[in-house]
Design a protein around this motif. Structure first.
Motif, PDB file in Angstrom:
ATOM      1  N   ARG A   4       0.104  51.844 -22.346  1.00 55.14           N
ATOM      2  CA  ARG A   4      -0.600  51.345 -21.162  1.00 55.14           C
ATOM      3  C   ARG A   4       0.232  50.676 -20.230  1.00 55.14           C
ATOM      4  N   GLN A  27      -0.491  56.604 -22.431  1.00 52.00           N
ATOM      5  CA  GLN A  27      -1.519  56.256 -21.596  1.00 52.00           C
ATOM      6  C   GLN A  27      -0.902  55.328 -20.386  1.00 52.00           C
ATOM      7  N   GLY A  50      -1.252  61.518 -22.295  1.00 49.58           N
ATOM      8  CA  GLY A  50      -2.358  60.985 -21.622  1.00 49.58           C
ATOM      9  C   GLY A  50      -1.832  60.086 -20.200  1.00 49.58           C
ATOM     10  N   CYS A  51      -0.847  60.438 -19.593  1.00 48.97           N
ATOM     11  CA  CYS A  51      -0.218  59.503 -18.474  1.00 48.97           C
ATOM     12  C   CYS A  51      -0.844  60.134 -17.241  1.00 48.97           C
TER      13      CYS A  51
END
Length: 86
Positions: A4, A27, A50-51
């Motif tokens: 994140r 992410q 998930g980027c």
């Protein structure tokens, strides 16, 4: 492991992975960089999950010169030249 994280507004790339470097990014967002979201070369081996790679001046992903890597569940959109260049 980077989770994140945002790599934004850099002069060159959000991430540069080269010389057999490894890295895991989950992410993360690579956006609005002067050239690329991520560049991988000289056997660089990043793993992105998930980027989001968008709004970069040249492209989202550039992989060359024996680059490796995996890009799983990533959104690559809205880059000025290419989404993925291999």
């Amino acid at each position: 492991v980077f989770r994140r994280c945002a790599m934004k507004g850099n002069t060159e790339s959000g991430i540069a992975c080269h010389d057999e470097a490894l890295g895991t990014f989950e992410q993360c967002e690579m956006a609005e960089n002067g050239r690329l979201g991520i560049t991988s070369h000289a056997k660089g081996n990043p793993s992105l999950k998930g980027c989001k790679l968008h709004g970069n001046k040249q492209g989202g992903v550039w992989a060359y010169d024996e680059a490796r890597g995996s890009y799983e569940g990533c959104d690559i959109f809205g880059n000025e030249k290419s989404g993925v260049n291999i």
